[in-house]
Design a protein around this motif. Structure first.
Motif, mmCIF file in Angstrom:
data_model
loop_
_atom_site.group_PDB
_atom_site.id
_atom_site.type_symbol
_atom_site.label_atom_id
_atom_site.label_comp_id
_atom_site.label_asym_id
_atom_site.label_seq_id
_atom_site.Cartn_x
_atom_site.Cartn_y
_atom_site.Cartn_z
ATOM 1 N N ASP A 1 0.827 -1.208 0.000
ATOM 2 C CA ASP A 1 0.000 0.000 0.000
ATOM 3 C C ASP A 1 0.861 1.257 0.000
ATOM 4 O O ASP A 1 0.695 2.145 -0.839
ATOM 5 C CB ASP A 1 -0.928 -0.021 1.209
ATOM 6 N N GLY A 2 1.730 1.353 0.968
ATOM 7 C CA GLY A 2 2.624 2.487 1.049
ATOM 8 C C GLY A 2 2.104 3.639 1.870
ATOM 9 O O GLY A 2 2.871 4.548 2.232
ATOM 10 N N ARG A 3 0.845 3.685 2.205
ATOM 11 C CA ARG A 3 0.317 4.780 3.002
ATOM 12 C C ARG A 3 0.671 4.583 4.475
ATOM 13 O O ARG A 3 0.582 3.493 5.015
ATOM 14 C CB ARG A 3 -1.198 4.865 2.848
ATOM 15 N N ALA A 4 1.048 5.668 5.093
ATOM 16 C CA ALA A 4 1.454 5.598 6.499
ATOM 17 C C ALA A 4 0.295 5.170 7.387
ATOM 18 O O ALA A 4 0.475 4.394 8.327
ATOM 19 C CB ALA A 4 1.999 6.958 6.953
ATOM 20 N N ALA A 5 -0.908 5.686 7.093
ATOM 21 C CA ALA A 5 -2.064 5.341 7.904
ATOM 22 C C ALA A 5 -2.343 3.836 7.829
ATOM 23 O O ALA A 5 -2.657 3.186 8.838
ATOM 24 C CB ALA A 5 -3.287 6.122 7.461
ATOM 25 N N ALA A 6 -2.223 3.281 6.617
ATOM 26 C CA ALA A 6 -2.475 1.845 6.443
ATOM 27 C C ALA A 6 -1.419 1.022 7.174
ATOM 28 O O ALA A 6 -1.730 -0.013 7.782
ATOM 29 C CB ALA A 6 -2.495 1.504 4.946
ATOM 30 N N ILE A 7 -0.170 1.507 7.100
ATOM 31 C CA ILE A 7 0.917 0.773 7.784
ATOM 32 C C ILE A 7 0.681 0.758 9.291
ATOM 33 O O ILE A 7 0.768 -0.290 9.952
ATOM 34 C CB ILE A 7 2.276 1.401 7.450
ATOM 35 N N LEU A 8 0.376 1.943 9.852
ATOM 36 C CA LEU A 8 0.190 2.031 11.303
ATOM 37 C C LEU A 8 -1.020 1.242 11.772
ATOM 38 O O LEU A 8 -0.968 0.540 12.787
ATOM 39 C CB LEU A 8 0.059 3.498 11.711
ATOM 40 N N SER A 9 -2.132 1.357 11.029
ATOM 41 C CA SER A 9 -3.336 0.637 11.453
ATOM 42 C C SER A 9 -3.152 -0.869 11.350
ATOM 43 O O SER A 9 -3.576 -1.627 12.231
ATOM 44 C CB SER A 9 -4.533 1.081 10.606
ATOM 45 N N SER A 10 -2.473 -1.329 10.295
ATOM 46 C CA SER A 10 -2.245 -2.768 10.134
ATOM 47 C C SER A 10 -1.307 -3.295 11.219
ATOM 48 O O SER A 10 -1.538 -4.369 11.798
ATOM 49 C CB SER A 10 -1.658 -3.058 8.753
ATOM 50 N N ALA A 11 -0.260 -2.545 11.493
ATOM 51 C CA ALA A 11 0.681 -2.966 12.537
ATOM 52 C C ALA A 11 0.003 -2.973 13.908
ATOM 53 O O ALA A 11 0.251 -3.855 14.739
ATOM 54 C CB ALA A 11 1.895 -2.052 12.541
ATOM 55 N N ALA A 12 -0.878 -1.986 14.151
ATOM 56 C CA ALA A 12 -1.582 -1.924 15.427
ATOM 57 C C ALA A 12 -2.516 -3.120 15.599
ATOM 58 O O ALA A 12 -2.607 -3.718 16.673
ATOM 59 C CB ALA A 12 -2.359 -0.618 15.528
ATOM 60 N N ILE A 13 -3.232 -3.468 14.509
ATOM 61 C CA ILE A 13 -4.132 -4.620 14.591
ATOM 62 C C ILE A 13 -3.337 -5.903 14.812
ATOM 63 O O ILE A 13 -3.713 -6.770 15.624
ATOM 64 C CB ILE A 13 -4.976 -4.711 13.304
ATOM 65 N N ALA A 14 -2.216 -6.045 14.102
ATOM 66 C CA ALA A 14 -1.372 -7.242 14.275
ATOM 67 C C ALA A 14 -0.840 -7.316 15.703
ATOM 68 O O ALA A 14 -0.799 -8.403 16.306
ATOM 69 C CB ALA A 14 -0.227 -7.212 13.262
ATOM 70 N N ALA A 15 -0.426 -6.170 16.256
ATOM 71 C CA ALA A 15 0.071 -6.153 17.634
ATOM 72 C C ALA A 15 -1.039 -6.513 18.614
ATOM 73 O O ALA A 15 -0.816 -7.221 19.599
ATOM 74 C CB ALA A 15 0.664 -4.785 17.957
ATOM 75 N N LEU A 16 -2.257 -6.014 18.341
ATOM 76 C CA LEU A 16 -3.371 -6.305 19.229
ATOM 77 C C LEU A 16 -3.717 -7.788 19.208
ATOM 78 O O LEU A 16 -4.002 -8.388 20.254
ATOM 79 C CB LEU A 16 -4.590 -5.471 18.803
ATOM 80 N N VAL A 17 -3.685 -8.407 18.015
ATOM 81 C CA VAL A 17 -4.060 -9.811 17.886
ATOM 82 C C VAL A 17 -2.935 -10.744 18.331
ATOM 83 O O VAL A 17 -3.173 -11.741 19.024
ATOM 84 C CB VAL A 17 -4.464 -10.118 16.435
#
Length: 396
Positions: free
Chosen positions: A130-146
């Motif tokens: 994707d390359g978007r910072a928002a997508a990177i942060l949200s995806s990493a946050a969800i992965a960290a949460l799970v």
């Protein structure tokens, strides 16, 4: 013979109920179509396979945490291929938590590294795709949460549980140590009681036994001699009874917390002449001498010296004849010597053999030393000698 453990041994009833409830809720969500659809479709029944796997892991979470993690990874992996469902993802987090909480420590260390790498990998993948910072942060946050949140939460709980167990072990050890100390105190008090009874009462009883034996064996004694011997027996009996009452009083005072257990001031060196006089009255010839400048010493030193002389003279009554007592005052020590002749024809009074042990213990507790044995250097033949050196702490 013990039977081998079965696979489901250790399964908790609460885990079984929780798995059933989670499966019921997850199945209802799947029936309502609450899941993501990826590029290709699968039969609807296949959607229940990952749910069955992760819920089975809940059943085994405490009994078989390694199996729980394996089932959860397989079920979550299938979801990554066919499309994620909220129920499976939620239950998978419990599978991760269960292994981190109940699994091996070595496996937990590996698991933490894998989880961290997986979260970073998700961020890198989204950055490339994707390359978007928002997508990177949200995806990493969800992965960290799970992935990371249940693992580190379990790690915190596990450390807290380990600390609680450690404190419980320390408390148990403290309780055991206190019990050991209590038993040692009881044993010490019993030892004091036995030593006091032996050192004091045995002296009087030995004198009574010897005097009564003499009266029985001699038929040619006149009335005056018999009266003198009976008077001596009565005197020893009265004094022995008084000593016994004193010891019992000391023990009761210690039990009531009103005394120190042993009255160190009860006997001192200046009472040795009285002891010698009592032994002489029984019929034993005793010489007594003091060398050096007599002075006041610590109470425990004077008590030990008195008890040493008392025990040695009691043994002389039992096994020997005439005796000599010498107390020597030195600059930093007190010397005590008791020498008595050996009487091979004497009929010794039976004893427990604890006298020498008690004497040695008393002196060694004060840092001194005791020697007891035959003295072959005496001009009048072999004699029994008891000698002791008792430190006085430099007093004087």
């Amino acid at each position: 013979m013990t039977s081998p453990p079965r696979f489901f041994d250790g399964v908790k009833r609460a885990d079984l109920i929780a798995a059933a409830l989670l499966f019921g809720i997850g199945a209802a969500l799947l029936a309502l179509g609450s899941y993501e659809r990826f590029g290709f479709s699968v039969p609807h029944a296949v959607r229940f396979v990952p749910l069955v796997l992760v819920c089975t892991g809940v059943v085994l979470r405490r009994a078989r945490p390694g199996v729980t993690l394996a089932l959860g990874v397989i079920g979550f992996g299938m979801e990554a291929v066919i499309g994620f469902s909220l129920a499976v993802v939620f239950v998978f987090t419990d599978n991760l938590y269960a292994y981190a909480r109940y699994g091996s420590r070595r496996g937990l260390a590996v698991m933490i590294r894998v989880v961290v790498v997986a979260v970073i990998g998700v961020g890198v993948y989204v950055a490339v795709a994707d390359g978007r910072a928002a997508a990177i942060l949200s995806s990493a946050a969800i992965a960290a949460l799970v992935l990371a949140s249940p693992v580190f939460s379990a790690l915190i709980v596990r450390q807290a549980h380990d600390r609680a167990n450690l404190e419980a072990e320390r408390a148990e050890q403290a309780t055991r140590l206190a019990d050991v100390r209590r038993r040692e105190a009881v044993l010490r008090e019993r030892t004091i009681m036995a030593r006091e009874l032996h050192d004091t009462v045995a002296n009087y009883l030995s004198a009574i036994a010897l005097q009564s034996t003499a009266l029985q064996s001699r038929k040619d004694l006149d009335e005056a001699t018999v009266r003198t011997s009976v008077a001596a027996i009565r005197s020893s009996s009265v004094e022995g009874l008084a000593e016994l009452r004193r010891i019992i009083g000391l023990l009761r005072a210690a039990d009531n917390g009103t005394g120190e257990g042993e009255d160190l001031a009860s006997y001192r060196i200046d009472q040795v002449p009285e002891l010698v006089g009592r032994i002489r009255a029984v019929g034993l010839k005793v010489d007594f001498d003091i060398e050096g400048a007599q002075r006041e010493l610590p109470a425990e030193v004077e008590l030990t010296a008195y008890r040493l002389v008392q025990e040695a003279l009691t043994n002389a009554l039992k096994y020997g004849s005439d005796a000599a007592v010498v107390i020597e005052y030195g600059p930093e020590r007190l010397g005590v010597r008791v020498v008595n002749a050996l009487n091979p024809e004497a009929e010794p009074v039976p004893g427990g053999g604890a006298g020498l042990v008690g004497m040695t213990e008393r002196v060694r507790l004060l840092g001194g030393k005791v020697h007891a044995g035959l003295d072959s250097t005496h001009k009048d033949g072999d004699r029994w000698k008891v000698s002791a050196e008792i430190p006085t702490g430099g007093i004087g």
